[in-house]
Design a protein around this motif. Structure first.
Motif, PDB file in Angstrom:
ATOM      1  N   LYS A 489       0.844  -1.184   0.000  1.00 53.62           N
ATOM      2  CA  LYS A 489       0.000   0.000   0.000  1.00 53.62           C
ATOM      3  C   LYS A 489       0.882   1.238   0.000  1.00 53.62           C
ATOM      4  O   LYS A 489       1.803   1.337   0.809  1.00 53.62           O
ATOM      5  N   GLU A 490       0.568   2.135  -0.901  1.00 52.19           N
ATOM      6  CA  GLU A 490       1.330   3.368  -1.044  1.00 52.19           C
ATOM      7  C   GLU A 490       0.374   4.439  -1.532  1.00 52.19           C
ATOM      8  O   GLU A 490      -0.719   4.135  -2.026  1.00 52.19           O
ATOM      9  N   PRO A 491       0.729   5.721  -1.359  1.00 53.42           N
ATOM     10  CA  PRO A 491      -0.140   6.767  -1.893  1.00 53.42           C
ATOM     11  C   PRO A 491      -0.274   6.643  -3.412  1.00 53.42           C
ATOM     12  O   PRO A 491       0.718   6.565  -4.130  1.00 53.42           O
ATOM     13  N   VAL A 492      -1.517   6.606  -3.897  1.00 56.33           N
ATOM     14  CA  VAL A 492      -1.799   6.354  -5.312  1.00 56.33           C
ATOM     15  C   VAL A 492      -2.783   7.408  -5.808  1.00 56.33           C
ATOM     16  O   VAL A 492      -3.733   7.766  -5.106  1.00 56.33           O
ATOM     17  N   LEU A 493      -2.559   7.912  -7.016  1.00 52.45           N
ATOM     18  CA  LEU A 493      -3.503   8.799  -7.677  1.00 52.45           C
ATOM     19  C   LEU A 493      -4.342   7.995  -8.674  1.00 52.45           C
ATOM     20  O   LEU A 493      -3.802   7.395  -9.602  1.00 52.45           O
ATOM     21  N   LEU A 494      -5.655   7.971  -8.449  1.00 54.91           N
ATOM     22  CA  LEU A 494      -6.523   7.215  -9.356  1.00 54.91           C
ATOM     23  C   LEU A 494      -6.475   7.783 -10.779  1.00 54.91           C
ATOM     24  O   LEU A 494      -6.604   7.041 -11.751  1.00 54.91           O
ATOM     25  N   ASN A 495      -6.281   9.109 -10.922  1.00 52.61           N
ATOM     26  CA  ASN A 495      -6.196   9.694 -12.261  1.00 52.61           C
ATOM     27  C   ASN A 495      -5.038   9.081 -13.047  1.00 52.61           C
ATOM     28  O   ASN A 495      -5.157   8.786 -14.245  1.00 52.61           O
ATOM     29  N   ALA A 496      -3.888   8.884 -12.361  1.00 56.15           N
ATOM     30  CA  ALA A 496      -2.731   8.307 -13.040  1.00 56.15           C
ATOM     31  C   ALA A 496      -2.990   6.859 -13.430  1.00 56.15           C
ATOM     32  O   ALA A 496      -2.596   6.410 -14.518  1.00 56.15           O
TER      33      ALA A 496
END
Length: 799
Positions: A489-496
């Protein structure tokens, strides 16, 4: 009846006296009305003049406050300094404004703005960001930029939605205006100070109006009705002169209005007094006097006819009184004969009437008793019937609610049992399947390294490798469905992730199968990151888009939309969504839709409404459900047959602020070793052979053992650059126990954990002890080579 002589004399005399008294009363009333009206005008003029003087003084004091505070050096530094010093100056400015606001409670807030109208500092609780508003369009702000301290018109605040006005002063450095200091005052504070005292004013009220002819405040809180009830030229007459007074005739009243304009602003203060209501006490006195004179005349007249009334009229009235009471149902009344009167016809009439009343009273008493008993019986029956109906209704509602809740619990239990069954199956076979797939994936990878692309074996070997990778992906889907697959788990941008998927080969293949679909994206540019697994989240996006495309056989649009959404109250949609801040992913299509009876089944494993062999295995939406739940999220589905479906996914916003997206490419030459010695520990012969072949091909020396006990004994006698350690070693020590024992003989020993399972708690413990990385089976040459190279390089850097 004949007209007596006394009436002929008394009636004209009483008429003349009545006219004289009326004339005197009228003259006195008009004279008193004129005097009271003059005194009322003087008193209202004094009140208006004193109130305007107080308001002007108070407003001047507020402007003086702002002008004096604008000379503070820390405010100029907050507008001119940059970098660290600028941030420190802005914090100092916010601290100063907060302190000033605490000492001057009449201000709702104090703010510091630059020339562009951006808020730089504001008096606010710690940690609250500046207000997201621009002030460049405010007239008072432009006047302040011209170097003039001013008071704004009353405006509706963009933040509190309350009526406020602002005292603003320029902040200048070397004669140049660099910003504006403003103090926002809630108009309710102004109203409480200068209009509240007029609430006790009888028959009148005070109000404040501006040059736009808008009522800003009224002591009766009737701003809206006041503006609608006065004539059209009412406010124009107030602003026609600096001060004055005038009368206005309304429908049923005369209003005296005294006004005076303020010096500090373009407002006017006025008091409106109802003249008719003010003179009402005088009118009542005149009425009382008139009534008194009439009563005196009436008394004189009554004395004349008193004798006649005593002889005949009194006895007749007594009889009428008793008759009226009997008509109303009171049979206890009797006509009482006068003890001094002699027997006559009236005496006989009253005696007969009393006897008739007594008989009627006896009959009515018996009838009322029977009616009372019947009514009491009916009331008792109605009460019992009403209670019985309420009890039946309450019991029925409780039973219906209990049945619904039990059905919902049973449905959840069945779904949980299905997921548990799939999880047990996936967990039991995943390790063995991944070990078997290692040969299918790894050996073709080794052979492809040694064959040229022109070889006739190159394409079949690559097909074997890709098939093995797809089989491994299916195993990962099973693990995800078993809720055991989301570990990284890591910070993720759904747009990317949406962009990555739309540029992926999988999406290109989907477009080839469905050429008539169009994908439209509407992604929020300021989308917050979520904490999760990029692989699983991208798989979720792929499953939703694939499901939407397969639902539109005739083509259409698929819309992907993202936004930040705050849920302030729990929502009950497809499932209950808790309160909090979420990143929302919405995928909608124009397909055939989902039937209402199928809506509760779409997330069940192996459930599909598509034709056999035309689409997937029925795991797609179940994997979506499992992934969303692994990310502590929620899902909602809305569908209409023949219109389309919309899936909305809610993911909690992560508190991690740092976000970095890395794209890494692997070059095999960079993964090759330099003769380092690696110990491979695995209880399966085939896995040891695969790992040995890969590592030797990459240029490493390899030693293999089949158990943790052998590895510990070997490490105690010999030094290794790296240990490649399988987590599941059959009977005896597992990977964690083996690594703990190795550290006793070789502290700081570098190691990599491998497993066919998803990451477990014991793997996490091994990573905390010092294991550098964890990789999943089956072995991929690039993945294994990169992990070993990174771990060896990390060890050399640490030394």
């Amino acid at each position: 009846m004949r007209t007596g002589l006394s009436k002929k004399i008394l009636v004209p005399i009483l008429g003349i006296i009545a006219l004289g008294l009326a004339a005197v009363l009228v003259v006195q009333y008009l004279n008193a009305r004129l005097i009271i009206r003059q005194e009322l005008t003087k008193r209202l003029d004094r009140e208006v003049h004193l109130s305007v003087k107080l308001i002007d003084s108070w407003l001047q004091a507020r402007v003086t406050d702002i002008v004096a505070w604008s000379r503070q050096e820390v405010l100029a530094e907050a507008l001119t300094e940059g970098g660290y010093y600028g941030r420190s100056a802005r914090e100092g400015a916010e601290s100063l404004l907060t302190t000033l606001k605490a000492g001057y409670p009449q201000y709702e807030s104090l703010f510091l703005a630059d020339r562009q109208g951006e808020i730089v500092a504001v008096s606010a609780p710690p940690g609250q960001p500046p207000m997201p508003v621009r002030l460049a369009d405010r007239a008072y702000f432009q006047r302040a930029l011209e170097g003039k301290a001013s008071i704004s018109e009353v405006l509706v605040s963009r933040l509190s939605a309350q009526k406020t006005f602002t005292c603003a002063a320029p902040i200048a450095v070397d004669g140049h205006v660099i910003g504006v200091l403003g103090g926002v005052i809630d108009f309710a504070v102004f109203k409480a100070l200068f209009l509240e005292d007029f609430k006790v004013k009888q028959h009148g009220y005070a109000f404040v109006v501006d040059y736009r002819q808008q009522v800003l405040g009224s002591s009766r809180d009737n701003e809206q009705t006041l503006a609608e009830s006065v004539p059209a030229d009412f406010f124009q007459r107030i602003f026609a002169e600096p001060s004055g007074m005038f009368n206005v005739d309304t429908h049923d009243d005369e209003i005296l209005t005294v006004f005076q304009r303020l010096q500090q602003t373009d407002w006017a203060f006025a008091i409106a007094q109802s003249v008719d209501n003010t003179l009402l006490p005088l009118r009542r006195i005149a009425q009382v006097s008139t009534v008194g004179a009439a009563v005196a005349l009436l008394v004189i007249s009554l004395l004349v006819i008193a004798l006649f009334r005593k002889i005949i009229i009194a006895r007749l009235q007594e009889m009428l009184r008793v008759i009226v009471n009997v008509q109303s149902g009171d049979f206890s009344q009797r006509i009482v004969a006068s003890p001094c009167s002699r027997p006559d016809e009236l005496t006989e009439l009253t005696g007969s009437f009393n006897t008739m009343i007594a008989q009627l009273n006896h009959s009515m008493t018996e009838l009322n008793e029977e009616i009372r008993v019947r009514k009491q019986t009916e009331a008792t029956l109605a009460h019992h019937q009403e209670n019985l109906e309420k009890i039946i209704e309450q019991r029925g509602a409780a039973l219906e609610k209990e049945i619904r809740e039990r059905q919902q619990v049973e449905e959840r239990l069945v779904r949980a049992e299905k997921l548990e069954m799939i999880g047990t199956l996936a967990g039991g076979v995943a390790h063995d399947l991944n070990n078997i797939l290692s040969g299918i994936v790894s050996y073709p990878d080794l052979l492809l390294m040694k064959l040229p692309q022109t070889s006739p074996l190159y394409a079949p070997l690559r097909t074997i490798k890709e098939s093995g990778e797809k089989a491994a992906a299916i195993v990962q889907d099973l693990l995800t469905l078993a809720r055991r697959g989301v570990t990284v788990k890591e910070p993720v941008l759904l747009n990317a992730l949406i962009g990555d998927y739309l540029a992926s080969p999988e999406f290109s293949l989907l477009q080839q199968r469905h050429p008539r679909i169009r994908v439209i994206t509407d992604c929020a540019p300021d989308l917050f990151p979520v904490l999760g697994s990029p692989v699983h989240l991208e798989k979720t996006i792929m499953n939703l888009v694939t499901n939407a495309a397969e639902a539109m056989e005739g083509g259409g649009e698929i819309r992907l939309r993202t936004e930040n959404r705050y849920v302030d109250n729990s929502l009950r949609l497809y499932e209950k969504i808790g309160q909090g801040e979420y990143v929302v992913l919405e995928v909608s299509d124009q397909g055939s839709g989902i039937r209402p009876e199928d809506l509760d089944k779409i997330f069940e494993p192996f459930y599909t409404s598509k034709k056999m062999g035309k689409s997937g295995t029925g795991l797609g939406m179940a994997v979506v459900w499992g992934t969303v739940k692994d990310h502590q999220g929620y899902i909602n589905c809305e569908s209409q047959v023949g219109v389309g479906s919309t899936f909305t996914l809610f993911f909690p916003v992560t508190s991690h602020q740092s976000f970095q997206r890395q794209v890494r490419t692997t070059v095999l030459d960079a993964c090759r070793g330099q003769g380092e010695h690696i110990l491979v520990v695995d209880d399966i012969v085939e896995q040891r052979e695969i790992a040995s072949s890969i590592l030797r091909e990459l240029g490493y020396q390899v030693t293999t053992v089949a158990s943790g006990e052998e590895a510990v004994r070997l490490v105690a006698r010999q030094r290794f650059d790296l240990v490649l350690l399988d987590m599941i070693l059959g009977e005896g020590m597992d990977g964690l126990d083996t690594y703990q024992s190795i550290l006793v003989h070789a502290p700081g020993q570098r190691a990599i954990i491998t497993s066919g399972f998803s990451e477990t708690e014991r793997i996490a413990q091994a990573l905390q002890l010092g294991v550098g990385q964890y990789i999943k089976k089956p072995y991929m040459i690039a993945k294994l080579g990169r992990a070993i190279r990174e771990e060896l390089t990390r060890g050399q850097t640490a030394q």
